[in-house]
Design an enzyme around this catalytic site. Sequence first.
Site, mmCIF file in Angstrom:
data_model
loop_
_atom_site.group_PDB
_atom_site.id
_atom_site.type_symbol
_atom_site.label_atom_id
_atom_site.label_comp_id
_atom_site.label_asym_id
_atom_site.label_seq_id
_atom_site.Cartn_x
_atom_site.Cartn_y
_atom_site.Cartn_z
ATOM 1 N N HIS A 162 30.779 110.629 51.445
ATOM 2 C CA HIS A 162 30.830 111.156 52.814
ATOM 3 C C HIS A 162 30.207 112.534 52.952
ATOM 4 O O HIS A 162 29.518 112.814 53.916
ATOM 5 C CB HIS A 162 32.296 111.238 53.267
ATOM 6 C CG HIS A 162 32.878 109.901 53.519
ATOM 7 N ND1 HIS A 162 33.966 109.418 52.859
ATOM 8 C CD2 HIS A 162 32.497 108.928 54.349
ATOM 9 C CE1 HIS A 162 34.239 108.211 53.270
ATOM 10 N NE2 HIS A 162 33.365 107.880 54.181
ATOM 11 N N ARG B 37 20.488 96.364 63.991
ATOM 12 C CA ARG B 37 21.603 95.851 63.180
ATOM 13 C C ARG B 37 22.730 95.502 64.152
ATOM 14 O O ARG B 37 23.470 96.381 64.596
ATOM 15 C CB ARG B 37 22.075 96.905 62.185
ATOM 16 C CG ARG B 37 21.078 97.184 61.061
ATOM 17 C CD ARG B 37 21.647 98.200 60.075
ATOM 18 N NE ARG B 37 20.913 98.265 58.830
ATOM 19 C CZ ARG B 37 20.040 99.237 58.519
ATOM 20 N NH1 ARG B 37 19.794 100.204 59.373
ATOM 21 N NH2 ARG B 37 19.430 99.228 57.354
ATOM 22 N N GLU C 188 14.904 89.877 51.635
ATOM 23 C CA GLU C 188 15.822 90.767 50.906
ATOM 24 C C GLU C 188 16.198 90.191 49.552
ATOM 25 O O GLU C 188 16.784 90.863 48.716
ATOM 26 C CB GLU C 188 17.114 90.964 51.718
ATOM 27 C CG GLU C 188 16.901 91.669 53.012
ATOM 28 C CD GLU C 188 18.051 91.447 53.967
ATOM 29 O OE1 GLU C 188 18.786 92.393 54.228
ATOM 30 O OE2 GLU C 188 18.223 90.304 54.440
ATOM 31 N N ASP D 113 18.215 95.886 50.082
ATOM 32 C CA ASP D 113 18.793 94.761 49.345
ATOM 33 C C ASP D 113 17.824 94.207 48.314
ATOM 34 O O ASP D 113 18.225 93.826 47.217
ATOM 35 C CB ASP D 113 19.208 93.651 50.321
ATOM 36 C CG ASP D 113 20.576 93.933 50.919
ATOM 37 O OD1 ASP D 113 21.472 94.304 50.138
ATOM 38 O OD2 ASP D 113 20.741 93.821 52.133
ATOM 39 N N CYS E 238 11.479 97.312 56.619
ATOM 40 C CA CYS E 238 12.489 98.049 57.387
ATOM 41 C C CYS E 238 13.573 98.656 56.493
ATOM 42 O O CYS E 238 14.546 99.194 57.000
ATOM 43 C CB CYS E 238 13.114 97.156 58.456
ATOM 44 S SG CYS E 238 14.059 95.788 57.773
HETATM 45 C C1 PEP Z 1 17.669 96.167 53.787
HETATM 46 O O1 PEP Z 1 18.371 95.456 53.054
HETATM 47 O O2 PEP Z 1 16.709 96.841 53.382
HETATM 48 C C2 PEP Z 1 17.968 96.257 55.226
HETATM 49 C C3 PEP Z 1 17.166 96.893 56.055
HETATM 50 O O3 PEP Z 1 19.138 95.708 55.643
HETATM 51 P P1 PEP Z 1 20.576 96.452 55.516
HETATM 52 O O4 PEP Z 1 20.331 97.834 54.992
HETATM 53 O O5 PEP Z 1 21.155 96.414 56.879
HETATM 54 O O6 PEP Z 1 21.265 95.564 54.537
HETATM 55 MG MG MG Z 2 19.818 94.135 53.917
#
Ligand code: PEP
Ligand code: MG
Length: 805
Positions: A433, A540, A671, A695, A741
């Site tokens: 945090h 998201r 991912e 991911d 992303c």
């Molecule tokens: C990712 O996995 O890179 C992604 C953008 O999704 P999240 O971070 O929401 O899992």
């Molecule tokens: Mg992800």
Amino acid sequence: MTVGLVVVSHSRPLAEAAVDLAQEMLHGKQIPIEVAAGLDERTFGTDAVAIVDAITAADHGDGAVVLMDLGSAVLSAELALELLDDEVRERVVLCPAPLVEGLVVAAVAAGGGAPAAEVAAEASGALAGKLAQLGGDVEQAATDTAVEGLSAKFVVVNPHGLHARPAARLVQEVRGRDAEVRIRNPRTGSAWIDAASLSKIATLGVRSGDEVDVQVSGPQAADVLEHILALAARHFDETPSTSTPPEPLAKGRPIGAGPGLGIGPAWSVRAGTVEVPGHRGEDPAAEWRSLTAAVDDVRTAIADVRAHTARAVGEAEASIFDAHALLLDDDALLGAAKNRIEKGHNAAAAWAAAVSEVADQFAAVDDAYLQARADDVRAVGDQVLRTLLGHVAPTAAATGVLVAADLSPAEAAELDPTQVAAVLLAFGSATAHNVILLRAKGIPVIVGAGRAVLAIADGTTVAVDGTRGEYLVDPPDDVRREFEARVAAAAQQHREAVTRTREPAITRDGVTVKVGANIGSVDDARAAASQGADFAGLVRTEFLFLGREQAPDVDEQLAVYRKIAESLEGRRITLRTLDVGGDKPLAFLPTPAEPNPYLGVRGIRLALAHSQLLSDQLLAMARLSRHTPVSIMFPMVSTVDELLAARRVLDDALRRVGPQAADLQVGMMVEVPAAALKAAAFAPHVDFFSIGTNDLTQYTMAADRNNDAVASLGDAFDPAVLHLVRSTCQGAAGRASVSVCGEFAADNRAAALLLGLGVDALSVTPPAIPATKDAVRAVDSGEARQLAAAALSAADAAAVRSQFG
Ligand code: PEP
Ligand code: MG
């Protein structure tokens, strides 16, 4: 059925605080609770007319239960009852329960839909838990016999056992269902008790590690049992901040946890240790007054930091400060300090001794949760001591490069980004945090620098590169000047990037690269528009679902998606379907605990298993797509079958909303390594791929993204991850576009690499848009391809990074 509650007390603050406490147990559920207390904010007393008004406000037709404190409160409530209309009076119960315990239990029972008489009866048994704990006589309303039906066991692993909050969640789960649930604690040899009763659960004395027997009968028995076991597996929805915190770990190498450059004189937190005066306290009453005044000031300061953090960073981060505020009301601390003051200690000495005694008691317990509370006690204790003695906190006054073992969230929240150039921590974690708070302030941070940094003398020049995780202590003059020039240039560059952020990002050789925004709320969408986002590359949608008792319906979803689209003024928005699972459970969906939640039922797997959830979401998205450019994408896809199954649900939603505007696009996240390697097989079925490097990196490197012990392994610069990006682009081969992303897209060195690998667009957090657009503008496509080719043949992430000099 919702019965209202009325709190009658001589003191308004007392009543309001009791209501706050009861509301804690409702886990967000709303029930009418009214207060008739005190003659005004400060004057003690009760007033029958005010009680009549409170009853009238609390009774929505299902009746009201009135709880009272002492003597005349009861007389005034009786008088109020006489003043009510006959018809209302019949629905009102004056309850003899003890005020605080009774109110908590009554709130849970009323929240579960119990009628007024049952709420009052439940509340009247509210002392049973305390009596059992203290060995008093408990009238055993429980039954020794179980009910016929389904039976099971669950183990309670919450650090404090089945204490009030988790027990209240259990009651919530049980009440209002057509099932009878009984539980018992075999360890204590307890009788079976009704699990719909908070006060009876308290008598079981369930501790962490206890196995609880459960018996369920009735028409909904199977469903209710499934929910209870899922709830127990989710630790009764207690947040991680109240369960065992992670141990701070020393890292193999420093980690850049907050990007940016900073240079300045070292300012170590240990420099500010407070000297406690040793003189006698001549006037105990005056000493006590000054201590309570300091405690009040700190309480106000904590409330301010909490409110500021909630606005700037988020409610979850802000709630860290609740534990600190609660400690200020802790009898163990204040009582111990008062005792010492009465024996002649001055206020500061008495407080310091009480803090150290209580902190040591916590630290000595063989339980990581309680040990971590010792740090909270010391942090709050220190804050009060400094206020008492008029010292500013070392962190509040910090300038230059702050060096510390670790920082508390309160210390991090206090830092002034115009004064603190960077933070260098010996321990700590990039996902903790305190570091999240520092990143939100834009302060460069390194964590895991090792114990040696604690020996850096105050005033020594330290240069910190929070992007690369590198720092220099006392650099020679020429290096220092060069670093200062880089800091100044970076600041200037950022200012310039902001001025041109609304212009398109075009590479040196003329390729336009769209730079989008990752969004997790309507506010983010506004920020994205103001930072010049070309589109929203990732919405998201989880934020609409998490922490809810019920899924938002199609209309609610549509309203929020529409607000996001409006905030982005017609730019394309990429809505990702719900990406939750064992790691982020939904309160309204019983999901069993999984040993490896990241490898379990998450993302598209969960959506396909709960197709109503998916079809509602797709219906809302399909409706929106008739009015504004929308892309829909599916998370965590690993097989073509999953994609096709999800597309069938989408086709059905599209048929239901009728003729479409032409520019709906459908895509998927990449991912999972399997998806990257099979991109060619997916390509005919999608308009676009969006690579989630967060991911993709964790799955490629087998390094849990939330485990700071393996944080240095989970590096998106690793050539293995880059090969998978390349494989995706090759598989797409002009049939589908490819964007990235994940967080990696916001690393300015990544732009050239990703474009060189064949990526078409990037999507980053809104504040990173100006710099990302500038990074694109610096790229030459030919050079980028060479850079990418070299990176693909590199041995490891360090070798790839070294290409950037
Ligand atoms: C990712 O996995 O890179 C992604 C953008 O999704 P999240 O971070 O929401 O899992
Ligand atoms: Mg992800």
